[in-house]
Design a protein around this motif. Sequence first.
Motif, PDB file in Angstrom:
ATOM      1  N   MET A 113     -31.754  26.138 130.686  1.00  0.00           N
ATOM      2  CA  MET A 113     -30.329  25.512 130.344  1.00  0.00           C
ATOM      3  C   MET A 113     -30.391  24.398 129.663  1.00  0.00           C
ATOM      4  SD  MET A 113     -27.256  24.827 133.048  1.00  0.00           S
ATOM      5  CE  MET A 113     -27.063  26.580 133.276  1.00  0.00           C
ATOM      6  N   SER A 114     -29.815  24.305 128.525  1.00  0.00           N
ATOM      7  CA  SER A 114     -29.753  23.053 127.780  1.00  0.00           C
ATOM      8  C   SER A 114     -28.560  22.238 127.817  1.00  0.00           C
ATOM      9  CB  SER A 114     -30.004  23.495 126.297  1.00  0.00           C
ATOM     10  OG  SER A 114     -31.262  24.262 126.325  1.00  0.00           O
ATOM     11  N   PHE A 115     -28.558  21.050 127.822  1.00  0.00           N
ATOM     12  CA  PHE A 115     -27.456  20.297 127.992  1.00  0.00           C
ATOM     13  C   PHE A 115     -27.003  19.313 126.960  1.00  0.00           C
ATOM     14  CE2 PHE A 115     -27.903  20.243 132.797  1.00  0.00           C
ATOM     15  CZ  PHE A 115     -27.444  21.629 133.051  1.00  0.00           C
ATOM     16  N   LEU A 116     -25.933  19.087 126.643  1.00  0.00           N
ATOM     17  CA  LEU A 116     -25.589  18.206 125.595  1.00  0.00           C
ATOM     18  C   LEU A 116     -24.448  17.424 126.261  1.00  0.00           C
ATOM     19  CD1 LEU A 116     -24.819  19.800 122.204  1.00  0.00           C
ATOM     20  CD2 LEU A 116     -26.539  18.015 122.684  1.00  0.00           C
ATOM     21  N   ALA A 117     -24.052  16.266 125.673  1.00  0.00           N
ATOM     22  CA  ALA A 117     -22.981  15.531 125.996  1.00  0.00           C
ATOM     23  C   ALA A 117     -22.249  14.785 124.990  1.00  0.00           C
ATOM     24  CB  ALA A 117     -23.080  14.488 127.245  1.00  0.00           C
ATOM     25  N   GLN A 118     -21.436  15.358 124.132  1.00  0.00           N
ATOM     26  CA  GLN A 118     -21.002  14.996 122.801  1.00  0.00           C
ATOM     27  C   GLN A 118     -20.423  13.410 122.816  1.00  0.00           C
ATOM     28  OE1 GLN A 118     -21.981  16.457 120.294  1.00  0.00           O
ATOM     29  NE2 GLN A 118     -21.230  18.918 120.323  1.00  0.00           N
ATOM     30  N   ASP A 119     -19.653  13.429 123.932  1.00  0.00           N
ATOM     31  CA  ASP A 119     -18.910  11.987 124.086  1.00  0.00           C
ATOM     32  C   ASP A 119     -19.850  10.953 124.203  1.00  0.00           C
ATOM     33  OD1 ASP A 119     -16.539  13.569 123.789  1.00  0.00           O
ATOM     34  OD2 ASP A 119     -15.780  13.225 125.833  1.00  0.00           O
ATOM     35  N   LEU A 120     -20.778  10.992 125.193  1.00  0.00           N
ATOM     36  CA  LEU A 120     -21.499  10.006 125.411  1.00  0.00           C
ATOM     37  C   LEU A 120     -22.648   9.552 124.411  1.00  0.00           C
ATOM     38  CD1 LEU A 120     -22.630  10.764 129.140  1.00  0.00           C
ATOM     39  CD2 LEU A 120     -20.729   9.324 128.021  1.00  0.00           C
ATOM     40  N   PHE A 121     -23.010  10.592 123.406  1.00  0.00           N
ATOM     41  CA  PHE A 121     -23.661  10.084 122.277  1.00  0.00           C
ATOM     42  C   PHE A 121     -23.092   9.034 121.369  1.00  0.00           C
ATOM     43  CE2 PHE A 121     -25.649  14.625 122.335  1.00  0.00           C
ATOM     44  CZ  PHE A 121     -26.689  14.149 123.287  1.00  0.00           C
ATOM     45  N   HIS A 122     -21.776   8.975 121.188  1.00  0.00           N
ATOM     46  CA  HIS A 122     -21.109   8.126 120.480  1.00  0.00           C
ATOM     47  C   HIS A 122     -21.212   6.740 121.086  1.00  0.00           C
ATOM     48  CE1 HIS A 122     -19.925  11.138 117.881  1.00  0.00           C
ATOM     49  NE2 HIS A 122     -19.110  11.689 118.846  1.00  0.00           N
ATOM     50  N   PHE A 123     -20.980   6.729 122.392  1.00  0.00           N
ATOM     51  CA  PHE A 123     -21.180   5.506 123.346  1.00  0.00           C
ATOM     52  C   PHE A 123     -22.456   4.966 123.305  1.00  0.00           C
ATOM     53  CE2 PHE A 123     -22.784   4.138 127.550  1.00  0.00           C
ATOM     54  CZ  PHE A 123     -21.694   3.366 128.076  1.00  0.00           C
ATOM     55  N   LEU A 124     -23.387   5.769 123.170  1.00  0.00           N
ATOM     56  CA  LEU A 124     -24.746   4.998 123.012  1.00  0.00           C
ATOM     57  C   LEU A 124     -25.023   4.766 121.830  1.00  0.00           C
ATOM     58  CD1 LEU A 124     -27.392   7.527 124.782  1.00  0.00           C
ATOM     59  CD2 LEU A 124     -26.797   5.174 125.408  1.00  0.00           C
ATOM     60  N   GLU A 125     -24.799   5.117 120.814  1.00  0.00           N
ATOM     61  CA  GLU A 125     -25.021   4.875 119.415  1.00  0.00           C
ATOM     62  C   GLU A 125     -24.310   3.330 119.190  1.00  0.00           C
ATOM     63  OE1 GLU A 125     -24.910   8.917 116.884  1.00  0.00           O
ATOM     64  OE2 GLU A 125     -23.076   7.649 116.633  1.00  0.00           O
ATOM     65  N   VAL A 144     -26.447  30.221 131.845  1.00  0.00           N
ATOM     66  CA  VAL A 144     -27.761  30.259 131.620  1.00  0.00           C
ATOM     67  C   VAL A 144     -27.823  31.286 130.397  1.00  0.00           C
ATOM     68  CG1 VAL A 144     -29.641  31.370 132.627  1.00  0.00           C
ATOM     69  CG2 VAL A 144     -28.402  29.764 134.103  1.00  0.00           C
ATOM     70  N   GLY A 145     -28.788  31.020 129.796  1.00  0.00           N
ATOM     71  CA  GLY A 145     -28.966  31.817 128.518  1.00  0.00           C
ATOM     72  C   GLY A 145     -28.289  31.395 127.067  1.00  0.00           C
ATOM     73  N   GLU A 146     -27.153  30.536 127.519  1.00  0.00           N
ATOM     74  CA  GLU A 146     -26.489  29.974 126.165  1.00  0.00           C
ATOM     75  C   GLU A 146     -27.444  29.056 125.275  1.00  0.00           C
ATOM     76  OE1 GLU A 146     -23.556  30.983 125.269  1.00  0.00           O
ATOM     77  OE2 GLU A 146     -23.282  32.112 127.000  1.00  0.00           O
ATOM     78  N   ALA A 178     -28.544  10.918 133.345  1.00  0.00           N
ATOM     79  CA  ALA A 178     -29.647  11.277 134.105  1.00  0.00           C
ATOM     80  C   ALA A 178     -30.214  12.766 133.679  1.00  0.00           C
ATOM     81  CB  ALA A 178     -29.201  11.035 135.832  1.00  0.00           C
ATOM     82  N   LEU A 179     -29.294  13.695 133.759  1.00  0.00           N
ATOM     83  CA  LEU A 179     -29.415  15.150 133.433  1.00  0.00           C
ATOM     84  C   LEU A 179     -30.083  15.005 131.934  1.00  0.00           C
ATOM     85  CD1 LEU A 179     -26.434  17.100 134.968  1.00  0.00           C
ATOM     86  CD2 LEU A 179     -28.659  16.911 135.924  1.00  0.00           C
ATOM     87  N   LEU A 180     -29.532  14.577 130.786  1.00  0.00           N
ATOM     88  CA  LEU A 180     -29.679  14.495 129.640  1.00  0.00           C
ATOM     89  C   LEU A 180     -31.312  13.673 129.541  1.00  0.00           C
ATOM     90  CD1 LEU A 180     -26.554  13.432 127.831  1.00  0.00           C
ATOM     91  CD2 LEU A 180     -27.559  15.646 127.978  1.00  0.00           C
ATOM     92  N   ALA A 181     -31.689  12.663 130.346  1.00  0.00           N
ATOM     93  CA  ALA A 181     -32.829  11.884 130.279  1.00  0.00           C
ATOM     94  C   ALA A 181     -34.023  12.916 130.878  1.00  0.00           C
ATOM     95  CB  ALA A 181     -32.934  10.821 131.174  1.00  0.00           C
ATOM     96  N   GLN A 215     -34.244  20.561 126.634  1.00  0.00           N
ATOM     97  CA  GLN A 215     -33.730  19.729 125.649  1.00  0.00           C
ATOM     98  C   GLN A 215     -32.853  20.820 124.624  1.00  0.00           C
ATOM     99  OE1 GLN A 215     -36.696  17.876 123.377  1.00  0.00           O
ATOM    100  NE2 GLN A 215     -35.748  15.950 123.376  1.00  0.00           N
ATOM    101  N   VAL A 216     -32.007  20.329 123.879  1.00  0.00           N
ATOM    102  CA  VAL A 216     -31.368  20.966 122.635  1.00  0.00           C
ATOM    103  C   VAL A 216     -32.267  20.715 121.333  1.00  0.00           C
ATOM    104  CG1 VAL A 216     -29.232  21.447 121.482  1.00  0.00           C
ATOM    105  CG2 VAL A 216     -29.027  20.914 124.040  1.00  0.00           C
ATOM    106  N   PRO A 217     -32.682  21.611 120.841  1.00  0.00           N
ATOM    107  CA  PRO A 217     -33.504  21.405 119.518  1.00  0.00           C
ATOM    108  C   PRO A 217     -32.547  20.582 118.681  1.00  0.00           C
ATOM    109  CG  PRO A 217     -33.747  23.729 120.082  1.00  0.00           C
ATOM    110  CD  PRO A 217     -32.687  23.326 121.145  1.00  0.00           C
ATOM    111  N   GLY A 218     -33.127  19.538 118.066  1.00  0.00           N
ATOM    112  CA  GLY A 218     -32.457  18.592 117.176  1.00  0.00           C
ATOM    113  C   GLY A 218     -31.691  17.462 117.731  1.00  0.00           C
ATOM    114  N   TYR A 219     -31.430  17.371 119.171  1.00  0.00           N
ATOM    115  CA  TYR A 219     -30.876  16.412 119.634  1.00  0.00           C
ATOM    116  C   TYR A 219     -31.693  15.404 120.586  1.00  0.00           C
ATOM    117  CZ  TYR A 219     -26.022  17.640 118.433  1.00  0.00           C
ATOM    118  OH  TYR A 219     -24.869  18.117 117.455  1.00  0.00           O
TER     119      TYR A 219
END
Length: 425
Positions: free
Chosen positions: A1-13, A118-120, A268-271, A418-422
């Motif tokens: 399963m691959s996780f993203l969190a769009q909102d948090l990426f802006h925060f980190l940037e 799962v599988g997405e 933590a999940l993304l890390a 990991q989501v490829p490219g992120y």
Amino acid sequence: MSFLAQDLFHFLEMHSMLATHLNYGDIFKIFIGDECKVFIANAEFLEEIMSSNVHITKSNAYKFIKPLKFGLVTSTGSKWKQRRKLITPTFHFKMLDQFLEVFNASTDILVSKLSSEVGEDWTDIYPYINLLLLDVFCETAMGVKISSQEGKNSEYAQALFRYLDIVIARAFSAWKRFDFLFQFSSEYPLQEKYLETLQTFSRNIIEKRRFEKSQQVVEKTPDIGIKRNAALLDLLLESDLTNDDIEEEMNTFMFGGFDSTTSLVTFALLALADNPKIQQNVYKEVLEVVGEEKYVSMQHLQDTKYLEMVIKETQRKYTSVPIVERHLEEDATICGVDFPKGTTLTLYLYGVHHNEKYFPEPEKFDPERFLPDGQSEGHNYAFVPFSAGPRNCVGQKFALLDVKLTIIKILQKFTILQVPGYKLI
Ligand code: HEM
């Protein structure tokens, strides 16, 4: 399963960009609109400020959450002292042990919801964790099972999430930060609408619970079969606080803890997805300590030491509460430097966690920095994700137990990819 969190990426940037100021030194000034803030990412200064019983007044930045009043986090002086004393027992070990029932049951729902992903190609994990923690917070603090993960009470959930978005947008806007100008923004009427929803929800709960207590009604939570325990609410109802005071403190719970805990779990999940070897080590530990057991106990949580190091490193690198602020009510000399009365001190937790003086190669994700044998010794105030001193976080044990438990239950069932490219910063 691959996780993203769009909102948090802006925060980190944004914080990664701010941290580039550390090139000019670990104390620097920034202007937001007409306001000057002194950013401090130096552990010696943080120690002197955080451990002080004098510099405990919060800055103006907290006014953006003021419509909800926000008791313990924003109050100062004798009101803060009295409330702190009243609320601390909510986090007593015995209380926390009871909360584990709620943590386990709610996280089981999360895991079953995630199974359908799962599988997405990828999944935005943030909304899932948001709803999980909303369920957990409402049940532990107020004793109500809102089942937001199952699509119930979505009006309350949306009001809370959108209200938080507006708070953040205001804090970083040059003009919306002024109350007068904010009234003309498109967010103002929305904020009023969300506020009304949030207030009606908590007022109804307080009134109902006060009535039940006066009638000595003992309620059962049907789904998990335990006596319903509204830890915070019951404690407050037994004091001499009015319904308004109680509402203020319940909001403190929701706004002080909910968003920061959601961010920590998500980071933590993304890390773990970004660092497959570390994920494998955590998984091995989960297998050894918890195995296939469905109920994660306090003992399991205490024995998962490597996971604890991973969570600490997540807090260092991604610091979910990146800044806290103080307003100086009198002239002060801190570490030999004079600051005039009225200065806003921005305690830059993200900055000190990225200061090379304390954490070499700060961009490297390395849980070994937090080895329990003390190899990772540094300054005591160089790692302060929950702040420190008299105004430290009252909910830190609650948060850490819940974060650990959520990660354990997810890793028992899934491998995170990991989501490829992120890539997280
Ligand atoms: C990962 C999760 C959390 C993080 C990173 C975090 C971080 C912090 C920080 C940095 C402060 C100091 C704020 C300041 O000085 O302005 C604080 C205070 C506070 N936190 Fe947390 N917190 C978390 C979870 C929680 C939870 C779960 C609760 C409640 C259930 C909570 C309740 C509070 C309260 C009431 C205060 C104010 C304490 C006081 O001023 O006396 N926090 N937290």
